[in-house]
Design a protein around this motif. Structure first.
Motif, PDB file in Angstrom:
ATOM      1  N   ILE A   3      55.460  17.517   6.030  1.00 58.74           N
ATOM      2  CA  ILE A   3      55.360  15.875   7.007  1.00 58.74           C
ATOM      3  C   ILE A   3      54.108  15.278   6.811  1.00 58.74           C
ATOM      4  CG2 ILE A   3      56.521  13.752   8.691  1.00 58.74           C
ATOM      5  CD1 ILE A   3      59.062  16.250   9.029  1.00 58.74           C
ATOM      6  N   ILE A   4      53.771  16.177   7.383  1.00 57.56           N
ATOM      7  CA  ILE A   4      51.831  14.663   7.882  1.00 57.56           C
ATOM      8  C   ILE A   4      51.368  14.526   6.454  1.00 57.56           C
ATOM      9  CG2 ILE A   4      49.403  15.152   8.486  1.00 57.56           C
ATOM     10  CD1 ILE A   4      51.192  16.208  11.336  1.00 57.56           C
ATOM     11  N   SER A   5      51.477  16.218   5.402  1.00 53.42           N
ATOM     12  CA  SER A   5      50.380  16.012   4.075  1.00 53.42           C
ATOM     13  C   SER A   5      51.364  14.893   3.617  1.00 53.42           C
ATOM     14  CB  SER A   5      50.657  17.459   3.529  1.00 53.42           C
ATOM     15  OG  SER A   5      51.383  17.500   2.541  1.00 53.42           O
ATOM     16  N   GLN A   6      52.828  14.951   3.427  1.00 46.59           N
ATOM     17  CA  GLN A   6      53.568  14.219   2.394  1.00 46.59           C
ATOM     18  C   GLN A   6      52.821  12.442   3.069  1.00 46.59           C
ATOM     19  OE1 GLN A   6      53.795  14.159  -0.600  1.00 46.59           O
ATOM     20  NE2 GLN A   6      54.342  16.233  -0.360  1.00 46.59           N
ATOM     21  N   TYR A   7      53.063  12.263   4.430  1.00 45.79           N
ATOM     22  CA  TYR A   7      52.433  11.026   5.046  1.00 45.79           C
ATOM     23  C   TYR A   7      51.074  11.162   4.039  1.00 45.79           C
ATOM     24  CZ  TYR A   7      50.507   7.516   8.326  1.00 45.79           C
ATOM     25  OH  TYR A   7      49.651   6.715   8.792  1.00 45.79           O
ATOM     26  N   LEU A   8      49.655  11.599   4.880  1.00 46.22           N
ATOM     27  CA  LEU A   8      49.165  10.944   3.300  1.00 46.22           C
ATOM     28  C   LEU A   8      48.845  10.653   2.164  1.00 46.22           C
ATOM     29  CD1 LEU A   8      46.488  13.875   5.969  1.00 46.22           C
ATOM     30  CD2 LEU A   8      46.827  11.762   6.544  1.00 46.22           C
ATOM     31  N   HIS A   9      49.755  11.223   1.918  1.00 39.64           N
ATOM     32  CA  HIS A   9      50.048  11.286   0.504  1.00 39.64           C
ATOM     33  C   HIS A   9      49.753   9.673   0.693  1.00 39.64           C
ATOM     34  CE1 HIS A   9      50.188  14.932  -1.165  1.00 39.64           C
ATOM     35  NE2 HIS A   9      49.445  15.906  -1.519  1.00 39.64           N
ATOM     36  N   ILE A  10      51.389   9.328   1.094  1.00 42.95           N
ATOM     37  CA  ILE A  10      52.177   7.939   0.617  1.00 42.95           C
ATOM     38  C   ILE A  10      50.175   7.142   0.952  1.00 42.95           C
ATOM     39  CG2 ILE A  10      53.625   5.896   1.604  1.00 42.95           C
ATOM     40  CD1 ILE A  10      55.247   8.208   2.774  1.00 42.95           C
ATOM     41  N   LYS A  11      49.755   7.352   2.329  1.00 44.85           N
ATOM     42  CA  LYS A  11      48.492   6.185   2.774  1.00 44.85           C
ATOM     43  C   LYS A  11      47.804   5.980   1.143  1.00 44.85           C
ATOM     44  CE  LYS A  11      44.938   8.912   4.721  1.00 44.85           C
ATOM     45  NZ  LYS A  11      44.087   9.392   4.275  1.00 44.85           N
TER      46      LYS A  11
END
Ligand SMILES: [Cu+2]
Length: 196
Positions: free
Chosen positions: A59-67
């Motif tokens: 989840i965190i890794s996808q959040y960082l992609h969105i960012k």
């Protein structure tokens, strides 16, 4: 088949509510999220001592992609990362969570999932995606506080974002690339906290 129809119904409702609250969306969801955001963190901090970083890693890794996508003014990439985020929330194995973590997870994941759905559904509306990213960032912050993070994360605050009300995001690097301002004001922001 029934399930598919049901999912479409949910998607349609989500889109409808998103459009109908278009004008209010900056004020109302922010406020309601603000009050929700503080309590799970405090509970988790004091009660759920055990870290569980593998559960939230995807989840965190996808959040960082969105960012990153928003920092590059790329609403399309932000949308696809948000869809991956949404899918990842469904794969989290909560069997190893203690009671407090389960409660925290239920509270945060439902909100985060909703934010991700809005970001995913609006690839052509960067500003709208950013409004939801603001709330998603609060959720991820609470999540990281409750479950820990495998990688060091930085909480970066920009006082100019969110129409001058200020907003923060989480980043895996100290380099400041502002997801709210995009390329126009990429370097705006200061590191507030290092989360390990
Ligand atoms: Cu929306």
């Amino acid at each position: 088949m029934k399930k598919i129809i049901f999912m479409f119904a949910i998607a349609a409702t989500t889109l409808a509510s998103c459009n109908s609250t278009g004008n209010k969306s900056t004020g109302t969801p922010n406020e309601s999220n603000g009050t929700q955001a503080s309590s799970p963190t405090d509970n988790a901090k004091t009660t759920s001592g055990v870290k569980n970083t593998s559960a939230t890693k995807k989840i965190i890794s996808q959040y960082l992609h969105i960012k990153d996508a928003l920092a590059n003014d790329n609403g399309k990439d932000a949308a696809s990362a948000a869809k991956a985020f949404d899918e990842a929330t469904g794969t989290v194995d909560i069997s190893s969570f203690n009671a407090d973590q389960k409660k925290t997870w239920v509270d945060i994941s439902a909100d985060a999932k909703e934010m991700a759905e809005h970001i995913g559904a609006n690839p052509g509306k960067l500003e709208h995606q950013r409004e939801h990213f603001l709330m998603l960032s609060k959720d991820i912050y609470d999540l990281v506080k409750a479950f820990g993070s495998e990688q060091v994360l930085y909480k970066i605050f920009d006082s100019m974002a969110n129409d001058g009300k200020g907003a923060f995001w989480l980043s895996e690097t100290k380099e400041i690339k502002n997801p709210y301002m995009g390329k126009a004001m990429s370097g705006s922001g200061t590191i507030q906290e290092e989360i390990k």
